[in-house]
Design an enzyme around this catalytic site. Structure first.
Site, PDB file in Angstrom:
ATOM      1  N   ASP A  81       0.853  -1.192   0.000  1.00  0.00           N
ATOM      2  CA  ASP A  81       0.000   0.000   0.000  1.00  0.00           C
ATOM      3  C   ASP A  81       0.894   1.248   0.000  1.00  0.00           C
ATOM      4  OD1 ASP A  81      -2.376   1.459   0.276  1.00  0.00           O
ATOM      5  OD2 ASP A  81      -2.386   1.304   2.469  1.00  0.00           O
ATOM      6  N   HIS A 189      -8.231   9.636   4.780  1.00  0.00           N
ATOM      7  CA  HIS A 189      -7.518   8.664   5.630  1.00  0.00           C
ATOM      8  C   HIS A 189      -7.658   9.090   7.090  1.00  0.00           C
ATOM      9  CE1 HIS A 189      -4.834   7.990   1.938  1.00  0.00           C
ATOM     10  NE2 HIS A 189      -5.252   6.778   2.235  1.00  0.00           N
ATOM     11  N   GLY A 190      -7.903   8.149   7.978  1.00  0.00           N
ATOM     12  CA  GLY A 190      -7.976   8.478   9.410  1.00  0.00           C
ATOM     13  C   GLY A 190      -9.418   8.667   9.867  1.00  0.00           C
ATOM     14  N   ASN A 239      -9.959   0.284   0.844  1.00  0.00           N
ATOM     15  CA  ASN A 239      -8.874   0.271   1.836  1.00  0.00           C
ATOM     16  C   ASN A 239      -9.433   0.680   3.193  1.00  0.00           C
ATOM     17  OD1 ASN A 239      -7.286  -0.190  -0.387  1.00  0.00           O
ATOM     18  ND2 ASN A 239      -5.760   1.347   0.137  1.00  0.00           N
ATOM     19  N   TYR A 240      -9.176  -0.144   4.183  1.00  0.00           N
ATOM     20  CA  TYR A 240      -9.817   0.048   5.489  1.00  0.00           C
ATOM     21  C   TYR A 240      -8.799  -0.268   6.581  1.00  0.00           C
ATOM     22  CZ  TYR A 240     -13.531  -0.612   9.009  1.00  0.00           C
ATOM     23  OH  TYR A 240     -14.350  -0.523  10.104  1.00  0.00           O
ATOM     24  N   TYR A 241      -8.565   0.691   7.455  1.00  0.00           N
ATOM     25  CA  TYR A 241      -7.592   0.437   8.525  1.00  0.00           C
ATOM     26  C   TYR A 241      -7.950   1.110   9.856  1.00  0.00           C
ATOM     27  CZ  TYR A 241      -3.265   0.558  11.214  1.00  0.00           C
ATOM     28  OH  TYR A 241      -2.343   0.450  12.211  1.00  0.00           O
TER      29      TYR A 241
END
Ligand code: 13P
Length: 294
Positions: A81, A189-190, A239-241
């Site tokens: 990534d 993101h975040g 995309n997952y975090y």
């Protein structure tokens, strides 16, 4: 089983679902994601971002990711990534990753094209899929680990400059030959500090210009309805975090608060609790990405 990403994305595109791509920065999150995918019986992407090297280095977590992918009962692609350099992409390819992202989205269009072309040439020769990014995907000031923070603008004219332009996307894909493209349409993101306002029509417009699988970055915190609409419009990889990471962290907070001060506390109990909470969050995301409700 370890799989190439292009086959997985082709099926997702045809059947209109999205494959979750989860950043596995710890052994527990790696196990959580693989076991969630097996329980959900869904293909999955596990990925490592260059910006997560401070948590664990690619050469440490990469071989573990590959080993878990090979043993899994579902198809698993192992992906780099946000690769920032040519050397980093080659390192991932040599480790055996089946897919790499080369992210030159912060550079001018011609440089992004030229450098991505080089990665595509070497990656495709090795049978590895390439993702690139066009446009600017913001990073929240909270819980972000993807690099520089940008201030989120409300200005429509400014947004048009930042979000992915359909004609530029078409030219970029045709000139580079990338397999999938990360596009900017309002995700961050975040942690979202305010309700995300996504330009979901932009996905459709980009798809009308160039019909390849698209990638949503900043997948945490989007509503089920917006995920579903984004998938209908052309998103095939999400995309997952941040939220799975937060689920593990919050579970540890609960456990610590619930444990009387005079009772012993053991590290392995904490990691098990965090793993279970991470898995529950990932499982919920996977079900939504497959088209289900919360
Ligand atoms: P989130 O951390 O916001 O879910 O985004 C993850 C991501 O886009 C990784 O590339």
């Amino acid at each position: 089983m370890l799989e190439n990403l292009s086959g997985l994305l082709a099926e997702a595109k045809q059947k209109k679902y999205a494959i979750g791509a989860f950043n596995t920065t710890t052994f527990e999150s790696l196990r959580a994601v693989i076991s969630a995918a097996e329980e959900c019986q869904t293909p999955v992407i596990i990925q490592h971002a260059q910006s997560h090297d401070g948590i664990i280095a690619l050469e440490e977590i990469g071989p573990l990711m590959l080993e878990h992918a090979k043993k899994a009962k579902v198809p698993v692609a192992v992906h780099l990534d946000h690769g920032a350099t040519f050397e980093r992409c080659v390192q991932a390819i040599r480790l055996g990753f089946t897919s790499v992202m080369y992210d030159a989205s912060g550079k001018d269009f011609e440089t992004n094209v030229r450098e991505t072309q080089e990665i595509v040439k070497i990656a495709h020769a090795a049978g590895v899929t390439v993702e690139a990014e066009l446009g600017s995907i913001f990073s929240s000031e909270v819980g972000n680990s993807e690099g520089d923070c940008l201030t989120i603008t409300e200005d429509e004219a400014q947004l048009a400059d930042i979000y992915t332009d359909p004609q530029a996307a078409k030219e970029f894909v045709e000139r580079t030959g990338v397999d999938c493209l990360a596009i900017a349409f309002g995700t961050v993101h975040g942690i979202y500090v305010k309700e995300p306002r996504l330009d979901l029509d932009r996905i459709t417009k980009i798809k009308q210009a160039i019909d390849i699988p698209f990638v949503m970055h900043g997948g945490s915190g989007v509503s089920a309805a917006d995920y579903h609409q984004a998938i209908q419009n052309g998103i095939c990889k999400i995309n997952y975090y941040t939220y799975m990471n937060q689920a593990g962290g919050e579970e540890i907070r609960r456990f610590v608060q619930e444990t009387p001060a005079n009772e012993p506390m053991f590290y392995d109990t904490i990691t098990k609790r965090a793993q279970a909470a991470t898995k529950a969050d990932v499982l919920q995301a996977m079900r939504i990405f497959k088209g289900g409700s919360v």
